[in-house]
Design a protein around this motif. Sequence first.
Motif, short mmCIF file in Angstrom:
data_model
loop_
_atom_site.label_atom_id
_atom_site.label_comp_id
_atom_site.label_asym_id
_atom_site.label_seq_id
_atom_site.Cartn_x
_atom_site.Cartn_y
_atom_site.Cartn_z
N LEU A 14 -28.97 58.61 13.82
CA LEU A 14 -28.40 59.40 12.74
C LEU A 14 -27.16 60.20 13.15
CD1 LEU A 14 -31.72 60.86 11.32
CD2 LEU A 14 -30.36 59.00 10.35
N VAL A 15 -27.03 60.49 14.42
CA VAL A 15 -25.99 61.41 14.89
C VAL A 15 -24.90 60.63 15.63
CG1 VAL A 15 -25.51 63.43 16.31
CG2 VAL A 15 -27.68 63.27 15.08
N TYR A 16 -23.77 60.46 14.95
CA TYR A 16 -22.62 59.82 15.57
C TYR A 16 -21.51 60.83 15.84
CZ TYR A 16 -24.74 55.34 14.62
OH TYR A 16 -25.59 54.27 14.62
N ASP A 17 -21.71 62.04 15.35
CA ASP A 17 -20.73 63.11 15.52
C ASP A 17 -21.47 64.44 15.48
OD1 ASP A 17 -18.81 65.16 13.85
OD2 ASP A 17 -17.66 63.88 15.22
N LYS A 18 -21.04 65.36 16.33
CA LYS A 18 -21.68 66.69 16.39
C LYS A 18 -21.70 67.37 15.03
CE LYS A 18 -19.60 70.52 17.59
NZ LYS A 18 -18.95 71.64 18.16
N GLU A 49 -21.78 68.41 24.05
CA GLU A 49 -21.58 69.29 22.89
C GLU A 49 -22.61 69.00 21.80
OE1 GLU A 49 -17.66 69.42 21.25
OE2 GLU A 49 -16.73 69.76 23.20
N THR A 50 -22.92 67.74 21.60
CA THR A 50 -23.92 67.37 20.59
C THR A 50 -25.30 67.84 21.00
OG1 THR A 50 -22.59 65.46 19.90
CG2 THR A 50 -24.94 65.42 19.33
N GLU A 51 -25.65 67.67 22.27
CA GLU A 51 -26.95 68.16 22.76
C GLU A 51 -27.06 69.67 22.59
OE1 GLU A 51 -29.57 66.53 23.68
OE2 GLU A 51 -28.79 64.52 24.03
N LEU A 52 -25.99 70.40 22.88
CA LEU A 52 -26.00 71.85 22.70
C LEU A 52 -26.12 72.23 21.23
CD1 LEU A 52 -23.30 72.89 25.32
CD2 LEU A 52 -25.78 73.27 25.46
#
Length: 88
Positions: A14-18, A49-52
């Motif tokens: 679902l996540v391709y961008d933060k 950045e996405t993990e954060l």
Amino acid sequence: QVQRKFDLVLGSDLVYDKGVVQALFTTAACVMDDDGRFLMTQSFKYDEETELEIDRMCTETGLQRRVIMDELANGGAKTQHFLWIETD
């Protein structure tokens, strides 16, 4: 206001961008019932950045993250389990 809540919310890749993390976690938290859980799988590694941002949204929504499987290094998938932080 959501009238129907779910005990299980599933998502994959679902996540391709933060930038989608906030909307995703706000929506998942909104539709989860009190004993609900959100399972999310991914077939690729997220950048730092996405993990954060996922960690920040867990804090903001009151969800706890658990990695239940991580086979990304072997060409597989990573599965994460999000559930409500228990309060006494």
